[in-house]
Write a protein that holds these residues in place. Structure first.
Motif, PDB file in Angstrom:
ATOM      1  N   ASP A  65     -43.717  43.852  15.148  1.00  0.00           N
ATOM      2  CA  ASP A  65     -44.781  43.218  14.366  1.00  0.00           C
ATOM      3  C   ASP A  65     -44.302  42.876  12.956  1.00  0.00           C
ATOM      4  N   ALA A  66     -43.585  43.799  12.333  1.00  0.00           N
ATOM      5  CA  ALA A  66     -43.076  43.552  10.978  1.00  0.00           C
ATOM      6  C   ALA A  66     -42.063  42.412  10.985  1.00  0.00           C
ATOM      7  N   ILE A  67     -41.235  42.348  12.009  1.00  0.00           N
ATOM      8  CA  ILE A  67     -40.243  41.269  12.106  1.00  0.00           C
ATOM      9  C   ILE A  67     -40.936  39.930  12.254  1.00  0.00           C
ATOM     10  N   ARG A  68     -41.946  39.869  13.100  1.00  0.00           N
ATOM     11  CA  ARG A  68     -42.660  38.603  13.316  1.00  0.00           C
ATOM     12  C   ARG A  68     -43.303  38.122  12.005  1.00  0.00           C
ATOM     13  N   ARG A  69     -43.864  39.050  11.239  1.00  0.00           N
ATOM     14  CA  ARG A  69     -44.478  38.664   9.959  1.00  0.00           C
ATOM     15  C   ARG A  69     -43.419  38.201   8.962  1.00  0.00           C
ATOM     16  N   ALA A  70     -42.331  38.962   8.849  1.00  0.00           N
ATOM     17  CA  ALA A  70     -41.291  38.643   7.871  1.00  0.00           C
ATOM     18  C   ALA A  70     -40.596  37.330   8.203  1.00  0.00           C
ATOM     19  N   ALA A  71     -40.479  37.019   9.482  1.00  0.00           N
ATOM     20  CA  ALA A  71     -39.768  35.809   9.906  1.00  0.00           C
ATOM     21  C   ALA A  71     -40.472  34.535   9.452  1.00  0.00           C
ATOM     22  N   THR A  72     -41.744  34.636   9.136  1.00  0.00           N
ATOM     23  CA  THR A  72     -42.498  33.450   8.694  1.00  0.00           C
ATOM     24  C   THR A  72     -42.445  33.261   7.190  1.00  0.00           C
ATOM     25  N   ARG A  73     -41.823  34.223   6.454  1.00  0.00           N
ATOM     26  CA  ARG A  73     -41.842  34.170   4.995  1.00  0.00           C
ATOM     27  C   ARG A  73     -40.428  34.335   4.434  1.00  0.00           C
ATOM     28  N   PRO A  74     -39.579  33.324   4.554  1.00  0.00           N
ATOM     29  CA  PRO A  74     -38.239  33.441   3.962  1.00  0.00           C
ATOM     30  C   PRO A  74     -38.333  33.580   2.444  1.00  0.00           C
TER      31      PRO A  74
ATOM     32  N   PRO B 122     -37.319  29.318  -0.304  1.00  0.00           N
ATOM     33  CA  PRO B 122     -37.984  28.176   0.336  1.00  0.00           C
ATOM     34  C   PRO B 122     -37.011  27.115   0.844  1.00  0.00           C
ATOM     35  N   SER B 123     -35.855  26.999   0.211  1.00  0.00           N
ATOM     36  CA  SER B 123     -34.885  25.990   0.647  1.00  0.00           C
ATOM     37  C   SER B 123     -34.352  26.294   2.042  1.00  0.00           C
ATOM     38  N   THR B 124     -34.334  27.574   2.426  1.00  0.00           N
ATOM     39  CA  THR B 124     -33.917  27.940   3.783  1.00  0.00           C
ATOM     40  C   THR B 124     -34.871  27.328   4.798  1.00  0.00           C
ATOM     41  N   ALA B 125     -36.172  27.492   4.557  1.00  0.00           N
ATOM     42  CA  ALA B 125     -37.173  26.935   5.464  1.00  0.00           C
ATOM     43  C   ALA B 125     -37.101  25.411   5.485  1.00  0.00           C
ATOM     44  N   GLU B 126     -36.893  24.801   4.328  1.00  0.00           N
ATOM     45  CA  GLU B 126     -36.819  23.338   4.260  1.00  0.00           C
ATOM     46  C   GLU B 126     -35.623  22.808   5.036  1.00  0.00           C
ATOM     47  N   PHE B 127     -34.478  23.480   4.898  1.00  0.00           N
ATOM     48  CA  PHE B 127     -33.274  23.048   5.604  1.00  0.00           C
ATOM     49  C   PHE B 127     -33.457  23.148   7.114  1.00  0.00           C
TER      50      PHE B 127
ATOM     51  N   PRO C  55     -30.743  37.324   2.358  1.00  0.00           N
ATOM     52  CA  PRO C  55     -31.844  38.295   2.423  1.00  0.00           C
ATOM     53  C   PRO C  55     -32.345  38.435   3.860  1.00  0.00           C
ATOM     54  N   HIS C  56     -32.797  39.640   4.199  1.00  0.00           N
ATOM     55  CA  HIS C  56     -33.190  39.895   5.581  1.00  0.00           C
ATOM     56  C   HIS C  56     -34.308  38.958   6.044  1.00  0.00           C
ATOM     57  N   GLU C  57     -35.231  38.629   5.158  1.00  0.00           N
ATOM     58  CA  GLU C  57     -36.310  37.713   5.537  1.00  0.00           C
ATOM     59  C   GLU C  57     -35.760  36.342   5.923  1.00  0.00           C
ATOM     60  N   ASP C  58     -34.719  35.898   5.206  1.00  0.00           N
ATOM     61  CA  ASP C  58     -34.123  34.601   5.515  1.00  0.00           C
ATOM     62  C   ASP C  58     -33.387  34.643   6.845  1.00  0.00           C
ATOM     63  N   VAL C  59     -32.697  35.753   7.100  1.00  0.00           N
ATOM     64  CA  VAL C  59     -32.009  35.913   8.390  1.00  0.00           C
ATOM     65  C   VAL C  59     -33.019  35.884   9.532  1.00  0.00           C
ATOM     66  N   LEU C  60     -34.133  36.579   9.362  1.00  0.00           N
ATOM     67  CA  LEU C  60     -35.165  36.589  10.402  1.00  0.00           C
ATOM     68  C   LEU C  60     -35.750  35.198  10.605  1.00  0.00           C
TER      69      LEU C  60
END
Length: 294
Positions: free
Chosen positions: A64-73, A76-81, A177-182
């Protein structure tokens, strides 16, 4: 050379927990064949004058924590790319997340990427492989040599297969960062996990946890990772076989949605059963039982 010392130390404990059933069987066989251990029941042995319980406790993740963290890098440039990549019609993203370590099979993985792009050249323009290999033990000469080898291999792959419009392999040696990896795992169509030997490998479980249930990706997993004992619906490969990895890659990239969903649902059921929380509670429970018996 210190095997006798290590075994005598293990025999002093009430309970030894290992990651997999294969580990449990290997340790039990060693104690029986080389140290005269006598089996009491399925998990208990009498060895070197003591009673020892050996049990497999496969560690898991907090899905559950992984699923939540994976949506919040965090960046922001990671998500945009990644969003730009996903917008390309028919484009597929393959992710590899490892430490830069000789046990992770990085040379074999890169050789398989080269084989994939050579055998199925049509995939070159529609596939991006993102390999993150965070630096590890940077002052050790063997690790410095490994870094040189993987950087040379990645350069050769792009030199041979890249075009002015597309570079198929992105290779990073810095950690994210771990959030970006997820988030990378969540957005990847295929995860390529190819250790030559690994106690568990939680990246494989994190990948399953991070996936979109309506459009899940494909996990390609080394048979020598402890996680392969549980995650049997992944595409299990021998990491020493370059052709087998390449074939699994093209199968994963082209796998239809219904098969991807069927495999993912069974994988997800497993990772939600053997969670990190259950691991800790089960281990402490078994330890308490062993202590009462002794």
């Amino acid at each position: 050379p210190e095997c006798d010392l290590l075994v005598s130390a293990l025999a002093a404990y009430s309970l030894v927990g290992v990651q997999t059933e294969r580990d449990r069987a290997n340790l039990s066989t060693l104690l029986e064949q080389d140290y005269g251990a006598v089996q009491i029941d399925a998990d208990r042995w009498h060895v070197l004058g003591s009673e020892l319980k050996i049990k497999a406790f496969p560690i898991g993740v907090d899905h559950d924590a992984i699923r939540r963290a994976a949506t919040r890098p965090s960046d922001p440039s990671t998500a945009e790319f990644l969003l730009r990549l996903k917008r390309r019609a028919g484009h597929k993203l393959v992710a590899g997340i490892d430490r830069l370590d000789y046990s992770k099979g990085l040379i074999e993985k890169l050789s398989a990427v080269d084989a994939l792009l050579s055998q199925w050249p049509a995939l070159t323009a529609t596939t991006s492989i993102l390999q993150i290999a965070a630096l590890s033990r940077e002052k050790v000469p063997a690790y410095q040599q490994l870094r040189e080898k993987v950087e040379q291999a990645s350069g050769r792959i792009n030199g041979q297969h890249a075009s002015l419009l597309h570079q198929p392999l992105m290779f990073l040696t810095r950690s994210l960062p771990h959030e970006d990896v997820l988030h990378v795992l969540a957005q990847s169509d295929v995860a390529l996990v190819t250790p030559l030997m690994d106690g568990m490998n939680l990246v494989a479980k994190e990948y399953v946890a991070a996936q979109d249930p309506e459009d899940p990706g494909v996990l390609i997993l080394s048979r020598f990772a402890g996680a392969a004992e549980e995650l049997r619906e992944a595409l299990i490969i021998n990491p020493y076989s370059i052709d087998a990895i390449a074939e699994a890659l093209q199968a994963g990239i082209r796998m239809p949605l219904d098969e991807r969903k069927d495999r993912w649902e069974r994988l997800y059921d497993r990772i939600t059963t053997t969670t990190a929380s259950r691991w800790s509670h089960t281990f402490v429970e078994r330890l308490t039982q062993a202590a009462r018996r002794s």
